[in-house]
Design a protein around this motif. Sequence first.
Motif, PDB file in Angstrom:
ATOM      1  N   VAL A 133       3.584 -15.060  -0.638  1.00 25.24           N
ATOM      2  CA  VAL A 133       3.384 -13.677  -1.105  1.00 25.24           C
ATOM      3  C   VAL A 133       4.474 -13.311  -2.108  1.00 25.24           C
ATOM      4  CG1 VAL A 133       3.402 -11.241  -0.430  1.00 25.24           C
ATOM      5  CG2 VAL A 133       2.147 -12.902   0.946  1.00 25.24           C
ATOM      6  N   ALA A 134       5.717 -13.580  -1.767  1.00 25.55           N
ATOM      7  CA  ALA A 134       6.833 -13.250  -2.657  1.00 25.55           C
ATOM      8  C   ALA A 134       6.718 -14.001  -3.987  1.00 25.55           C
ATOM      9  CB  ALA A 134       8.164 -13.562  -1.984  1.00 25.55           C
ATOM     10  N   GLU A 135       6.358 -15.276  -3.926  1.00 24.90           N
ATOM     11  CA  GLU A 135       6.216 -16.058  -5.151  1.00 24.90           C
ATOM     12  C   GLU A 135       5.038 -15.570  -5.988  1.00 24.90           C
ATOM     13  OE1 GLU A 135       6.139 -20.184  -3.986  1.00 24.90           O
ATOM     14  OE2 GLU A 135       8.284 -20.178  -3.536  1.00 24.90           O
ATOM     15  N   ALA A 136       3.953 -15.153  -5.331  1.00 34.22           N
ATOM     16  CA  ALA A 136       2.794 -14.632  -6.062  1.00 34.22           C
ATOM     17  C   ALA A 136       3.161 -13.337  -6.782  1.00 34.22           C
ATOM     18  CB  ALA A 136       1.619 -14.417  -5.112  1.00 34.22           C
ATOM     19  N   ILE A 137       3.838 -12.441  -6.094  1.00 33.71           N
ATOM     20  CA  ILE A 137       4.240 -11.171  -6.718  1.00 33.71           C
ATOM     21  C   ILE A 137       5.195 -11.432  -7.878  1.00 33.71           C
ATOM     22  CG2 ILE A 137       5.505  -9.014  -6.341  1.00 33.71           C
ATOM     23  CD1 ILE A 137       4.256  -9.024  -3.490  1.00 33.71           C
ATOM     24  N   CYS A 138       6.112 -12.342  -7.701  1.00 30.57           N
ATOM     25  CA  CYS A 138       7.044 -12.701  -8.774  1.00 30.57           C
ATOM     26  C   CYS A 138       6.282 -13.262  -9.974  1.00 30.57           C
ATOM     27  CB  CYS A 138       8.067 -13.703  -8.250  1.00 30.57           C
ATOM     28  SG  CYS A 138       9.338 -14.127  -9.456  1.00 30.57           S
ATOM     29  N   ALA A 139       5.297 -14.114  -9.726  1.00 34.55           N
ATOM     30  CA  ALA A 139       4.499 -14.693 -10.816  1.00 34.55           C
ATOM     31  C   ALA A 139       3.701 -13.620 -11.546  1.00 34.55           C
ATOM     32  CB  ALA A 139       3.572 -15.776 -10.265  1.00 34.55           C
ATOM     33  N   VAL A 140       3.158 -12.667 -10.799  1.00 35.58           N
ATOM     34  CA  VAL A 140       2.407 -11.569 -11.420  1.00 35.58           C
ATOM     35  C   VAL A 140       3.338 -10.732 -12.289  1.00 35.58           C
ATOM     36  CG1 VAL A 140       1.193  -9.401 -10.928  1.00 35.58           C
ATOM     37  CG2 VAL A 140       0.594 -11.489  -9.673  1.00 35.58           C
ATOM     38  N   ARG A 141       4.513 -10.431 -11.781  1.00 35.73           N
ATOM     39  CA  ARG A 141       5.461  -9.605 -12.536  1.00 35.73           C
ATOM     40  C   ARG A 141       5.902 -10.287 -13.833  1.00 35.73           C
ATOM     41  NH1 ARG A 141       8.994  -7.213  -7.554  1.00 35.73           N
ATOM     42  NH2 ARG A 141       7.627  -5.428  -7.184  1.00 35.73           N
ATOM     43  N   SER A 142       6.000 -11.602 -13.819  1.00 35.24           N
ATOM     44  CA  SER A 142       6.497 -12.296 -15.011  1.00 35.24           C
ATOM     45  C   SER A 142       5.378 -12.818 -15.915  1.00 35.24           C
ATOM     46  CB  SER A 142       7.416 -13.446 -14.593  1.00 35.24           C
ATOM     47  OG  SER A 142       6.696 -14.400 -13.835  1.00 35.24           O
ATOM     48  N   ASP A 143       4.124 -12.590 -15.556  1.00 32.26           N
ATOM     49  CA  ASP A 143       2.999 -13.074 -16.362  1.00 32.26           C
ATOM     50  C   ASP A 143       3.050 -12.455 -17.758  1.00 32.26           C
ATOM     51  OD1 ASP A 143       0.641 -14.196 -17.254  1.00 32.26           O
ATOM     52  OD2 ASP A 143      -0.657 -12.949 -16.006  1.00 32.26           O
TER      53      ASP A 143
END
Length: 108
Positions: free
Chosen positions: A37-47
Amino acid sequence: MTASRIRDLNDRFRRLGQGNGRLFVTTGVQARGPVFVAEAICAVRSDDSFEETNDPYGERDFGVVTVKGTRVFWKLDYFDPTLSAGSEDPADETRTCRVLTVMLAQEY
């Protein structure tokens, strides 16, 4: 002008969590555990993979990222502040609550 205003508000909320909005993470993403979950949110934020073919209106309201080999979609929708109807003007932050949903591709 309207698309650029919506894009700026979308980026501000998605990247920084600033502005009027809510973040929802689907059960499919949650089932993969808190680290995912944390990695997914981080990936979304940096997309930042936006171009005319995947963002034809220039609003940056949808994206696809890969987390641990898994395709994750994110989508921004616009509601009125009570979340009971769609926003009449997504460019007006006072009349819009952005809802960012992070989901597995197969949940879309």
